[in-house]
Scaffold this motif. Structure first.
Motif, PDB file in Angstrom:
ATOM      1  N   ILE A  18      23.420  75.065  71.409  1.00  0.00           N
ATOM      2  CA  ILE A  18      23.470  75.349  72.850  1.00  0.00           C
ATOM      3  C   ILE A  18      24.908  75.277  73.338  1.00  0.00           C
ATOM      4  CG2 ILE A  18      22.773  74.512  75.131  1.00  0.00           C
ATOM      5  CD1 ILE A  18      20.154  73.543  73.819  1.00  0.00           C
ATOM      6  N   TYR A  19      25.627  74.245  72.882  1.00  0.00           N
ATOM      7  CA  TYR A  19      27.033  74.103  73.266  1.00  0.00           C
ATOM      8  C   TYR A  19      27.866  75.296  72.801  1.00  0.00           C
ATOM      9  CZ  TYR A  19      26.138  69.183  74.409  1.00  0.00           C
ATOM     10  OH  TYR A  19      25.676  68.014  74.960  1.00  0.00           O
ATOM     11  N   GLN A  20      27.468  75.900  71.693  1.00  0.00           N
ATOM     12  CA  GLN A  20      28.185  77.070  71.178  1.00  0.00           C
ATOM     13  C   GLN A  20      27.824  78.353  71.923  1.00  0.00           C
ATOM     14  OE1 GLN A  20      27.665  77.476  66.945  1.00  0.00           O
ATOM     15  NE2 GLN A  20      28.961  75.722  66.473  1.00  0.00           N
ATOM     16  N   GLY A  21      26.827  78.290  72.799  1.00  0.00           N
ATOM     17  CA  GLY A  21      26.433  79.465  73.555  1.00  0.00           C
ATOM     18  C   GLY A  21      25.584  80.448  72.771  1.00  0.00           C
ATOM     19  N   ILE A  22      24.919  79.968  71.729  1.00  0.00           N
ATOM     20  CA  ILE A  22      24.077  80.834  70.903  1.00  0.00           C
ATOM     21  C   ILE A  22      22.740  81.064  71.605  1.00  0.00           C
ATOM     22  CG2 ILE A  22      22.853  80.976  68.691  1.00  0.00           C
ATOM     23  CD1 ILE A  22      25.183  79.364  67.506  1.00  0.00           C
ATOM     24  N   GLY A  23      22.261  82.299  71.587  1.00  0.00           N
ATOM     25  CA  GLY A  23      21.023  82.665  72.265  1.00  0.00           C
ATOM     26  C   GLY A  23      19.802  81.982  71.683  1.00  0.00           C
ATOM     27  N   ALA A  24      18.733  81.939  72.497  1.00  0.00           N
ATOM     28  CA  ALA A  24      17.535  81.180  72.145  1.00  0.00           C
ATOM     29  C   ALA A  24      16.902  81.651  70.840  1.00  0.00           C
ATOM     30  CB  ALA A  24      16.521  81.265  73.280  1.00  0.00           C
ATOM     31  N   ARG A  25      16.809  82.950  70.625  1.00  0.00           N
ATOM     32  CA  ARG A  25      16.175  83.460  69.409  1.00  0.00           C
ATOM     33  C   ARG A  25      16.957  83.051  68.165  1.00  0.00           C
ATOM     34  NH1 ARG A  25      14.595  89.707  69.158  1.00  0.00           N
ATOM     35  NH2 ARG A  25      13.258  88.926  70.863  1.00  0.00           N
ATOM     36  N   GLU A  26      18.282  83.188  68.226  1.00  0.00           N
ATOM     37  CA  GLU A  26      19.114  82.800  67.094  1.00  0.00           C
ATOM     38  C   GLU A  26      19.064  81.287  66.881  1.00  0.00           C
ATOM     39  OE1 GLU A  26      21.891  83.017  63.922  1.00  0.00           O
ATOM     40  OE2 GLU A  26      20.538  84.473  64.845  1.00  0.00           O
ATOM     41  N   ARG A  27      19.032  80.534  67.951  1.00  0.00           N
ATOM     42  CA  ARG A  27      18.926  79.072  67.826  1.00  0.00           C
ATOM     43  C   ARG A  27      17.654  78.689  67.101  1.00  0.00           C
ATOM     44  NH1 ARG A  27      20.173  78.752  73.450  1.00  0.00           N
ATOM     45  NH2 ARG A  27      18.140  77.787  73.863  1.00  0.00           N
ATOM     46  N   ARG A  28      16.538  79.284  67.496  1.00  0.00           N
ATOM     47  CA  ARG A  28      15.258  78.952  66.855  1.00  0.00           C
ATOM     48  C   ARG A  28      15.295  79.267  65.367  1.00  0.00           C
ATOM     49  NH1 ARG A  28      13.141  80.929  71.795  1.00  0.00           N
ATOM     50  NH2 ARG A  28      12.826  83.006  70.903  1.00  0.00           N
ATOM     51  N   ALA A  29      15.875  80.405  65.022  1.00  0.00           N
ATOM     52  CA  ALA A  29      15.946  80.800  63.615  1.00  0.00           C
ATOM     53  C   ALA A  29      16.796  79.822  62.810  1.00  0.00           C
ATOM     54  CB  ALA A  29      16.510  82.218  63.505  1.00  0.00           C
ATOM     55  N   ARG A  30      17.915  79.403  63.384  1.00  0.00           N
ATOM     56  CA  ARG A  30      18.791  78.473  62.665  1.00  0.00           C
ATOM     57  C   ARG A  30      18.154  77.098  62.520  1.00  0.00           C
ATOM     58  NH1 ARG A  30      25.155  79.077  64.097  1.00  0.00           N
ATOM     59  NH2 ARG A  30      25.299  81.337  64.339  1.00  0.00           N
ATOM     60  N   VAL A  31      17.484  76.641  63.577  1.00  0.00           N
ATOM     61  CA  VAL A  31      16.814  75.341  63.506  1.00  0.00           C
ATOM     62  C   VAL A  31      15.719  75.367  62.451  1.00  0.00           C
ATOM     63  CG1 VAL A  31      15.349  73.714  64.763  1.00  0.00           C
ATOM     64  CG2 VAL A  31      17.373  74.667  65.872  1.00  0.00           C
ATOM     65  N   GLU A  32      14.920  76.426  62.418  1.00  0.00           N
ATOM     66  CA  GLU A  32      13.862  76.554  61.413  1.00  0.00           C
ATOM     67  C   GLU A  32      14.442  76.512  60.000  1.00  0.00           C
ATOM     68  OE1 GLU A  32      10.670  76.627  61.714  1.00  0.00           O
ATOM     69  OE2 GLU A  32      10.420  76.877  63.880  1.00  0.00           O
ATOM     70  N   LYS A  33      15.519  77.242  59.789  1.00  0.00           N
ATOM     71  CA  LYS A  33      16.135  77.289  58.465  1.00  0.00           C
ATOM     72  C   LYS A  33      16.680  75.925  58.068  1.00  0.00           C
ATOM     73  CE  LYS A  33      19.795  79.610  55.844  1.00  0.00           C
ATOM     74  NZ  LYS A  33      20.907  80.600  55.903  1.00  0.00           N
ATOM     75  N   ALA A  34      17.363  75.251  58.995  1.00  0.00           N
ATOM     76  CA  ALA A  34      17.937  73.940  58.696  1.00  0.00           C
ATOM     77  C   ALA A  34      16.850  72.905  58.414  1.00  0.00           C
ATOM     78  CB  ALA A  34      18.826  73.482  59.850  1.00  0.00           C
ATOM     79  N   LEU A  35      15.786  72.909  59.210  1.00  0.00           N
ATOM     80  CA  LEU A  35      14.676  71.991  58.965  1.00  0.00           C
ATOM     81  C   LEU A  35      14.085  72.189  57.576  1.00  0.00           C
ATOM     82  CD1 LEU A  35      12.865  72.173  62.422  1.00  0.00           C
ATOM     83  CD2 LEU A  35      13.756  70.074  61.389  1.00  0.00           C
ATOM     84  N   ALA A  36      13.917  73.443  57.190  1.00  0.00           N
ATOM     85  CA  ALA A  36      13.361  73.733  55.872  1.00  0.00           C
ATOM     86  C   ALA A  36      14.307  73.276  54.766  1.00  0.00           C
ATOM     87  CB  ALA A  36      13.079  75.232  55.746  1.00  0.00           C
ATOM     88  N   GLU A  37      15.607  73.469  54.955  1.00  0.00           N
ATOM     89  CA  GLU A  37      16.581  73.096  53.917  1.00  0.00           C
ATOM     90  C   GLU A  37      16.579  71.609  53.640  1.00  0.00           C
ATOM     91  OE1 GLU A  37      20.406  75.038  53.119  1.00  0.00           O
ATOM     92  OE2 GLU A  37      20.173  75.921  55.112  1.00  0.00           O
ATOM     93  N   VAL A  38      16.359  70.797  54.667  1.00  0.00           N
ATOM     94  CA  VAL A  38      16.395  69.347  54.465  1.00  0.00           C
ATOM     95  C   VAL A  38      15.007  68.736  54.341  1.00  0.00           C
ATOM     96  CG1 VAL A  38      18.572  69.205  55.729  1.00  0.00           C
ATOM     97  CG2 VAL A  38      16.426  68.742  56.938  1.00  0.00           C
ATOM     98  N   GLY A  39      13.972  69.555  54.386  1.00  0.00           N
ATOM     99  CA  GLY A  39      12.610  69.069  54.192  1.00  0.00           C
ATOM    100  C   GLY A  39      12.042  68.274  55.354  1.00  0.00           C
ATOM    101  N   LEU A  40      12.350  68.710  56.588  1.00  0.00           N
ATOM    102  CA  LEU A  40      11.877  67.978  57.768  1.00  0.00           C
ATOM    103  C   LEU A  40      11.035  68.827  58.717  1.00  0.00           C
ATOM    104  CD1 LEU A  40      14.854  65.723  58.932  1.00  0.00           C
ATOM    105  CD2 LEU A  40      12.735  65.009  57.825  1.00  0.00           C
ATOM    106  N   THR A  41      10.540  69.936  58.248  1.00  0.00           N
ATOM    107  CA  THR A  41       9.747  70.805  59.127  1.00  0.00           C
ATOM    108  C   THR A  41       8.567  70.061  59.744  1.00  0.00           C
ATOM    109  OG1 THR A  41      10.380  72.760  57.853  1.00  0.00           O
ATOM    110  CG2 THR A  41       8.437  72.954  59.255  1.00  0.00           C
TER     111      THR A  41
END
Length: 227
Positions: A109-132
């Motif tokens: 959010i601080y970087q000004g990234i749009g909501a759709r891109e934010r959701r995609a990045r959060v999903e990917k990061a959660l999956a990478e660390v096994g916290l979905t």
């Protein structure tokens, strides 16, 4: 990726000064996993602050991804920290009232990234660390190891050029610490550039290369264990 040349750092004490770093020169290549190891008071925290653009050297040159750091203002350095460096700290630094996924999303959010891109990045990061499956939990509702995984997810979600980890296993038991180092290894094998600061030679040995700091100077550099 990282080029430090002739770095000196001094701290005023009374009428004199204390030397934090003395003529430190080192480099870290793209996609390298490097451990910086030294005892308390060795200068490794000072070095971490300079690498992370949290502080600047009194003498010497530092280039991060070919950016000459010493030429930038504090505002510029804040932007570099936000966009180029993913930080992982010993104390996790998660916001207690926010869920795991909200903590991961906040820097985006601080970087000004749009909501759709934010959701995609959060999903990917959660999956990478096994916290979905823990995404809606607050930090107090998960284990220390899971909190550190969330902190790592927050760092990688910003897609930084560099991940800078300061004593990331320091608050964890040995088994959980090994799991976190396994995660860093997977990220490194996936092409991430990682610099890990630690006082623990066993943790540093899990990296590709170790740089030993003593009395503010590079004392030794060699291969890590990486296994």
């Amino acid at each position: 990726m990282i080029e430090l040349s002739g770095i000196y750092k001094y701290y005023p004490v009374g009428d004199g000064y204390v030397r934090g770093l003395h003529n430190v020169s080192l480099s870290v290549a793209d996609s390298e996993f490097v451990g910086i190891v030294g005892p308390s008071g060795s200068g490794k925290s000072t070095l971490m602050n300079i690498i992370g653009c949290l502080d600047v050297a009194d003498v010497g040159e530092y280039a991060l991804n070919n950016y000459p750091i010493e030429r930038y203002s504090e505002t510029d350095l804040a932007m570099i920290r936000n966009r180029m460096i993913g930080f992982v700290f010993q104390s996790f630094n998660l916001i207690g009232r926010m869920s795991i996924e909200e903590n991961i999303e906040l820097p985006l959010i601080y970087q000004g990234i749009g909501a759709r891109e934010r959701r995609a990045r959060v999903e990917k990061a959660l999956a990478e660390v096994g916290l979905t499956d823990r995404r809606h939990h607050t930090p107090a509702k998960v284990s220390g190891g899971q909190q550190q995984r969330a902190a790592i997810a927050r760092a990688i979600a910003t897609e930084p050029a560099l991940i800078l980890a300061d004593e990331p296993t320091g608050n964890l038991d040995s088994a959980t610490g090994r799991e976190i180092m396994d995660l860093f290894r997977r990220l490194s094998d996936g092409g991430k550039t990682i610099v890990l600061i630690t006082h623990d030679a066993g943790v540093a040995a899990r990296t590709d290369r170790t740089i030993h700091i003593l009395d503010g100077m590079v004392a030794q550099s060699g291969e890590g264990g990486a296994a």
